[in-house]
Design a protein around this motif. Sequence first.
Motif, PDB file in Angstrom:
ATOM      1  N   LEU A  98      -3.106   6.945   0.264  1.00 22.43           N
ATOM      2  CA  LEU A  98      -2.046   7.044  -0.732  1.00 22.43           C
ATOM      3  C   LEU A  98      -2.534   7.463  -2.106  1.00 22.43           C
ATOM      4  O   LEU A  98      -3.531   6.948  -2.619  1.00 22.43           O
ATOM      5  CB  LEU A  98      -1.344   5.689  -0.857  1.00 22.43           C
ATOM      6  CG  LEU A  98      -0.152   5.610  -1.819  1.00 22.43           C
ATOM      7  CD1 LEU A  98       1.029   6.411  -1.282  1.00 22.43           C
ATOM      8  CD2 LEU A  98       0.244   4.154  -2.048  1.00 22.43           C
ATOM      9  N   VAL A 108       6.068   4.057  -5.387  1.00 20.11           N
ATOM     10  CA  VAL A 108       4.735   3.497  -5.158  1.00 20.11           C
ATOM     11  C   VAL A 108       4.791   1.970  -5.057  1.00 20.11           C
ATOM     12  O   VAL A 108       4.195   1.366  -4.147  1.00 20.11           O
ATOM     13  CB  VAL A 108       3.750   3.926  -6.263  1.00 20.11           C
ATOM     14  CG1 VAL A 108       2.442   3.140  -6.156  1.00 20.11           C
ATOM     15  CG2 VAL A 108       3.475   5.419  -6.164  1.00 20.11           C
ATOM     16  N   LEU A 113      -1.883   1.342   4.209  1.00 18.00           N
ATOM     17  CA  LEU A 113      -2.154   2.162   3.029  1.00 18.00           C
ATOM     18  C   LEU A 113      -3.620   2.006   2.621  1.00 18.00           C
ATOM     19  O   LEU A 113      -4.163   0.902   2.638  1.00 18.00           O
ATOM     20  CB  LEU A 113      -1.272   1.744   1.855  1.00 18.00           C
ATOM     21  CG  LEU A 113       0.236   1.809   2.063  1.00 18.00           C
ATOM     22  CD1 LEU A 113       0.960   1.313   0.810  1.00 18.00           C
ATOM     23  CD2 LEU A 113       0.685   3.215   2.406  1.00 18.00           C
ATOM     24  N   VAL A 134      -1.735   5.910   5.747  1.00 19.45           N
ATOM     25  CA  VAL A 134      -1.543   6.843   4.640  1.00 19.45           C
ATOM     26  C   VAL A 134      -2.626   6.618   3.587  1.00 19.45           C
ATOM     27  O   VAL A 134      -2.810   5.505   3.091  1.00 19.45           O
ATOM     28  CB  VAL A 134      -0.157   6.670   4.007  1.00 19.45           C
ATOM     29  CG1 VAL A 134      -0.011   7.569   2.771  1.00 19.45           C
ATOM     30  CG2 VAL A 134       0.939   6.992   5.021  1.00 19.45           C
ATOM     31  N   THR A 145      -5.954   3.346  -0.673  1.00 14.28           N
ATOM     32  CA  THR A 145      -5.739   4.022  -1.959  1.00 14.28           C
ATOM     33  C   THR A 145      -6.995   4.672  -2.540  1.00 14.28           C
ATOM     34  O   THR A 145      -6.887   5.447  -3.499  1.00 14.28           O
ATOM     35  CB  THR A 145      -5.173   3.037  -2.993  1.00 14.28           C
ATOM     36  OG1 THR A 145      -6.096   1.957  -3.176  1.00 14.28           O
ATOM     37  CG2 THR A 145      -3.834   2.479  -2.531  1.00 14.28           C
ATOM     38  N   ALA A 160       4.745   7.672   3.353  1.00 11.23           N
ATOM     39  CA  ALA A 160       4.739   6.208   3.390  1.00 11.23           C
ATOM     40  C   ALA A 160       6.155   5.653   3.349  1.00 11.23           C
ATOM     41  O   ALA A 160       6.496   4.714   4.081  1.00 11.23           O
ATOM     42  CB  ALA A 160       3.912   5.668   2.221  1.00 11.23           C
ATOM     43  N   THR A 207       1.792  12.138   0.406  1.00  8.12           N
ATOM     44  CA  THR A 207       1.481  10.811   0.946  1.00  8.12           C
ATOM     45  C   THR A 207       2.556   9.786   0.604  1.00  8.12           C
ATOM     46  O   THR A 207       2.882   8.934   1.441  1.00  8.12           O
ATOM     47  CB  THR A 207       0.105  10.319   0.455  1.00  8.12           C
ATOM     48  OG1 THR A 207       0.099  10.212  -0.971  1.00  8.12           O
ATOM     49  CG2 THR A 207      -0.994  11.279   0.897  1.00  8.12           C
ATOM     50  N   LEU A 208       3.106   9.829  -0.595  1.00  4.82           N
ATOM     51  CA  LEU A 208       4.156   8.870  -0.948  1.00  4.82           C
ATOM     52  C   LEU A 208       5.411   9.069  -0.108  1.00  4.82           C
ATOM     53  O   LEU A 208       5.933   8.091   0.451  1.00  4.82           O
ATOM     54  CB  LEU A 208       4.455   8.934  -2.440  1.00  4.82           C
ATOM     55  CG  LEU A 208       5.563   7.975  -2.923  1.00  4.82           C
ATOM     56  CD1 LEU A 208       5.249   6.539  -2.556  1.00  4.82           C
ATOM     57  CD2 LEU A 208       5.755   8.127  -4.437  1.00  4.82           C
ATOM     58  N   ARG A 217      -0.394   9.212  -5.926  1.00  4.06           N
ATOM     59  CA  ARG A 217       0.900   9.537  -6.528  1.00  4.06           C
ATOM     60  C   ARG A 217       1.133  11.037  -6.375  1.00  4.06           C
ATOM     61  O   ARG A 217       0.737  11.827  -7.233  1.00  4.06           O
ATOM     62  CB  ARG A 217       0.912   9.132  -8.001  1.00  4.06           C
ATOM     63  CG  ARG A 217       0.735   7.627  -8.248  1.00  4.06           C
ATOM     64  CD  ARG A 217       0.629   7.343  -9.726  1.00  4.06           C
ATOM     65  NE  ARG A 217       0.625   5.925 -10.050  1.00  4.06           N
ATOM     66  CZ  ARG A 217      -0.447   5.228 -10.420  1.00  4.06           C
ATOM     67  NH1 ARG A 217      -1.632   5.840 -10.488  1.00  4.06           N
ATOM     68  NH2 ARG A 217      -0.359   3.939 -10.706  1.00  4.06           N
TER      69      ARG A 217
END
Length: 386
Positions: A100, A144, A122, A98, A124, A110, A106-107, A102
């Motif tokens: 990731l 998260v 993950l 993912v 980011t 996950a 994606t959240l 916010r």
Amino acid sequence: MRVLHVVTLHTPTHDFGGPTRVALAQCRGLRERGHQALLLALGDGFGDEELPHEVEGARVRLFQARHVLPRFEVSGITSPALLTRARSYVRSADVVHVHLMRDLITLPMALLALRAGTPLVLQTHGMVDPTENRVARLVDALGVRRVLRRADAVLHLTERERTETAAVVAPAPIAPQYRLVNGVPAQERRRKTSGPPTVLYLARVQAGKRPADFVAAMPTVLARHPDARFVLAGPDTGALADTLAHADALGVRGSLDRVGALDRTEVMEWLRRADVFVLPSIQDAFSVSVLESMSVGTPVVVTETTGLAPDVARAGAGRVVPSRQDADNGPLLGAAILDLLTPEANERASEAAFHLVRDSFTIDAVLDELLSVYGRVRGAGGAVGI
């Protein structure tokens, strides 16, 4: 091995930029190595066209984006159809990777991978860091922090990203962290340019990437090279009108060529034409465009806070300027560009840039490391078919 990648958004003009381009490159590379990689994302901006099932050699499954919270832009889009089918995608994968942020795609994906017990990686891209924004802090509390603590691996581009991502969950420990840089295909030859100097900006035209600073550098360069052409390329994501107005105000609009969104082939063509590539952004963790520029031997000008700045400086692959946000920044950029337009300096930086990518930032090296991480999180073995 079956790998499901999840990123928020793909558009025909690559409006979401780096995370999607990285995910596509990883999926394409995994596919070329015989693995079954699928990219799951929202699609937007295709009009009446059918959403594609393949993008740049990568298998994709796109669902039409629904703008349910417009004020939050990319973070406020989702797809009930995607979320309805999400469980089956997660359960049929050996690894869920993912990209990731916010958001509403994606959240949840996950969190679903955690619930299903599918190994979760993950990445980011510098998008999850400590914040005082109340909405973002609420999202952190709702999920998260949980995924960052319980994932099987969290990937970071730089030491700064590693520490900032870990700070989001502090004082609790974050999941095992691994460094994974971005990579691009190695090129067989360096570019050779001729004619009047060409200075290129190729990125989303948005305020955070500071295209206005690119324009502000023009008078300094044009004073010595009045025939130079400045090329502003990439999709407009909110700053084009102000950038062009700034060029008008400085009296340099006649030396600025506006090029819109480019496909992958066009990107490489423009990079090969340029004498210098400029990205004034202070927010790019590890710009793919900078890597692509250096891969063909085009020297770069970047700011000191970007993730690639230490590598550029150490290799002599371009010039690094202070991350200032004042009236002096344009002349500073201009001076760096002028330095690289000197034939001897340009040739040295071109060769250094070309070899820097070949030695340290090829997609093959990235895939080797990525597959090693996948092996750690799931053990030996594999399966077929997504």
